[in-house]
Scaffold this motif. Structure first.
Motif, PDB file in Angstrom:
ATOM      1  N   ILE A  54      21.181 -24.666   5.351  1.00 16.20           N
ATOM      2  CA  ILE A  54      21.951 -24.131   4.229  1.00 16.20           C
ATOM      3  C   ILE A  54      22.315 -25.251   3.253  1.00 16.20           C
ATOM      4  CG2 ILE A  54      24.161 -23.096   3.580  1.00 16.20           C
ATOM      5  CD1 ILE A  54      24.002 -21.437   6.159  1.00 16.20           C
ATOM      6  N   TRP A  55      22.767 -26.392   3.796  1.00 17.09           N
ATOM      7  CA  TRP A  55      23.062 -27.555   2.952  1.00 17.09           C
ATOM      8  C   TRP A  55      21.822 -27.974   2.161  1.00 17.09           C
ATOM      9  CZ3 TRP A  55      23.529 -33.184   5.130  1.00 17.09           C
ATOM     10  CH2 TRP A  55      23.845 -34.057   4.080  1.00 17.09           C
ATOM     11  N   ASN A  56      20.677 -27.984   2.831  1.00 17.37           N
ATOM     12  CA  ASN A  56      19.436 -28.380   2.180  1.00 17.37           C
ATOM     13  C   ASN A  56      19.051 -27.424   1.059  1.00 17.37           C
ATOM     14  OD1 ASN A  56      16.034 -28.039   2.650  1.00 17.37           O
ATOM     15  ND2 ASN A  56      16.858 -30.013   2.071  1.00 17.37           N
ATOM     16  N   ARG A  57      19.143 -26.117   1.319  1.00 17.02           N
ATOM     17  CA  ARG A  57      18.736 -25.143   0.303  1.00 17.02           C
ATOM     18  C   ARG A  57      19.699 -25.153  -0.891  1.00 17.02           C
ATOM     19  NH1 ARG A  57      13.841 -25.126   0.896  1.00 17.02           N
ATOM     20  NH2 ARG A  57      13.931 -23.774  -0.944  1.00 17.02           N
ATOM     21  N   ILE A  58      20.995 -25.297  -0.636  1.00 14.74           N
ATOM     22  CA  ILE A  58      21.950 -25.385  -1.743  1.00 14.74           C
ATOM     23  C   ILE A  58      21.675 -26.635  -2.571  1.00 14.74           C
ATOM     24  CG2 ILE A  58      24.381 -25.736  -2.321  1.00 14.74           C
ATOM     25  CD1 ILE A  58      25.119 -23.975   0.053  1.00 14.74           C
ATOM     26  N   SER A  59      21.404 -27.750  -1.898  1.00 11.59           N
ATOM     27  CA  SER A  59      21.121 -29.004  -2.604  1.00 11.59           C
ATOM     28  C   SER A  59      19.876 -28.876  -3.472  1.00 11.59           C
ATOM     29  CB  SER A  59      20.947 -30.141  -1.594  1.00 11.59           C
ATOM     30  OG  SER A  59      22.116 -30.335  -0.828  1.00 11.59           O
ATOM     31  N   ALA A  61      18.602 -26.036  -4.658  1.00 12.11           N
ATOM     32  CA  ALA A  61      18.882 -25.088  -5.732  1.00 12.11           C
ATOM     33  C   ALA A  61      19.644 -25.759  -6.876  1.00 12.11           C
ATOM     34  CB  ALA A  61      19.674 -23.899  -5.186  1.00 12.11           C
ATOM     35  N   TRP A  67      18.706 -20.853  -8.489  1.00 14.68           N
ATOM     36  CA  TRP A  67      19.361 -20.335  -7.290  1.00 14.68           C
ATOM     37  C   TRP A  67      18.430 -19.511  -6.416  1.00 14.68           C
ATOM     38  CZ3 TRP A  67      23.467 -22.571  -5.590  1.00 14.68           C
ATOM     39  CH2 TRP A  67      24.273 -23.260  -6.498  1.00 14.68           C
ATOM     40  N   MET A  69      15.976 -20.832  -5.211  1.00 17.47           N
ATOM     41  CA  MET A  69      15.572 -21.833  -4.235  1.00 17.47           C
ATOM     42  C   MET A  69      16.476 -21.857  -3.006  1.00 17.47           C
ATOM     43  SD  MET A  69      12.844 -22.931  -5.492  1.00 17.47           S
ATOM     44  CE  MET A  69      12.530 -24.182  -4.252  1.00 17.47           C
ATOM     45  N   LEU A  70      17.509 -21.015  -2.999  1.00 12.06           N
ATOM     46  CA  LEU A  70      18.283 -20.846  -1.766  1.00 12.06           C
ATOM     47  C   LEU A  70      17.412 -20.267  -0.656  1.00 12.06           C
ATOM     48  CD1 LEU A  70      21.634 -19.409  -3.188  1.00 12.06           C
ATOM     49  CD2 LEU A  70      21.298 -21.653  -2.122  1.00 12.06           C
ATOM     50  N   LEU A  71      16.367 -19.537  -1.054  1.00  9.52           N
ATOM     51  CA  LEU A  71      15.433 -18.984  -0.066  1.00  9.52           C
ATOM     52  C   LEU A  71      14.493 -20.076   0.426  1.00  9.52           C
ATOM     53  CD1 LEU A  71      14.473 -15.670  -1.894  1.00  9.52           C
ATOM     54  CD2 LEU A  71      15.982 -15.902   0.085  1.00  9.52           C
TER      55      LEU A  71
END
Length: 245
Positions: A54-59, A61, A67, A69-71
């Motif tokens: 989750i940290w990686n996807r938020i970073s 994005a 956003w 890229m959260l996926l």
């Protein structure tokens, strides 16, 4: 100056990761004797893996200002998410593990040795970079722990889960490409590294998994079973001697 593959920062990360992983895996293998303790450890590691992803996807994005890229849009990202969820909710040796552990091992090793995204910022601790390194590494460790502790038992009977899992992941990738306009989802229309495309890599990886299973069931599993039987025999004989005395 941006960090480089096999630059000093990358090498320090590899040295620390190998040392910590070796110590943690050895401690878990030797110290966790009860099934309940192992179950709790696997679930906690699964939760940590999801948190890192989750940290990686938020970073990512935030970095790409997109956003969507959260996926997760790569095999490693999808497998880390699924491995974390399955570690929390699935029973031991559940079928999804017989796809996810191999992706975690191959993907984790490939990423740690060749993190292609390493130069995306001027410093190694850039959130999108370090979180990517960490979730790949923890995914690799979790897969190794599952196999080495017997939480997951590789076998030919469940080998079909690997090509089936690849197909499901590719279908998700096609959805990302066609419906959400991702350009490089699962590397379906772009190479993974250099000229290597998914239809070149995954047949080779599938063959490698098959070969590993052959070696495991033909040579390693019989030895492990023999050792287990010898330990039980020695334990029973010791108990019998104590009772006689």
């Amino acid at each position: 100056m941006p960090p480089k593959i096999y630059g000093w920062q990358h090498l320090v990360f590899l040295a620390v990761f190998i040392a910590v992983s070796a110590g943690a895996i050895t401690a878990i293998k030797l110290k966790l004797k009860s099934p309940k303790a192992l179950d709790i450890t696997v679930k906690c590691l699964g939760g940590a893996l999801i948190a890192l992803l989750i940290w990686n996807r938020i970073s990512i994005a935030v970095f790409k200002n997109n956003w969507l890229m959260l996926l997760p849009d790569s095999f490693c990202g999808v497998s880390s998410l699924c491995l974390g969820i399955c570690a929390i909710f699935c029973k031991r040796d559940a079928l999804p593990f017989h796809y996810l552990i191999y992706i975690a091992v191959f993907g984790g090793i490939a990423n740690d040795l060749f993190p292609y995204y390493l130069g995306q910022a001027d410093y190694f601790m850039f959130p999108a970079t370090i979180s990517g390194m960490l979730h790949h590494s923890l995914s690799l460790d979790l897969a190794l722990i599952m196999v080495l502790t017997g939480y997951v038992k590789p076998c030919f009977k469940k080998f079909f889960a690997f090509p089936l899992g690849v197909c499901f992941t590719l279908v998700f990738g096609i959805f990302l490409v066609d419906a959400l306009k991702f350009e490089t989802a699962m590397y379906i229309y772009s190479p993974l590294v250099g000229p290597l495309t998914w239809y070149m890599v995954f047949p080779a990886v599938t063959a490698a998994v098959y070969a590993l299973l052959f070696v495991y069931e033909r040579y390693i599993a019989p030895k492990l079973l023999k050792r287990k039987q010898e330990r039980l025999k020695n334990k029973n004989s010791t108990a019998s001697d104590g009772s006689a005395n």
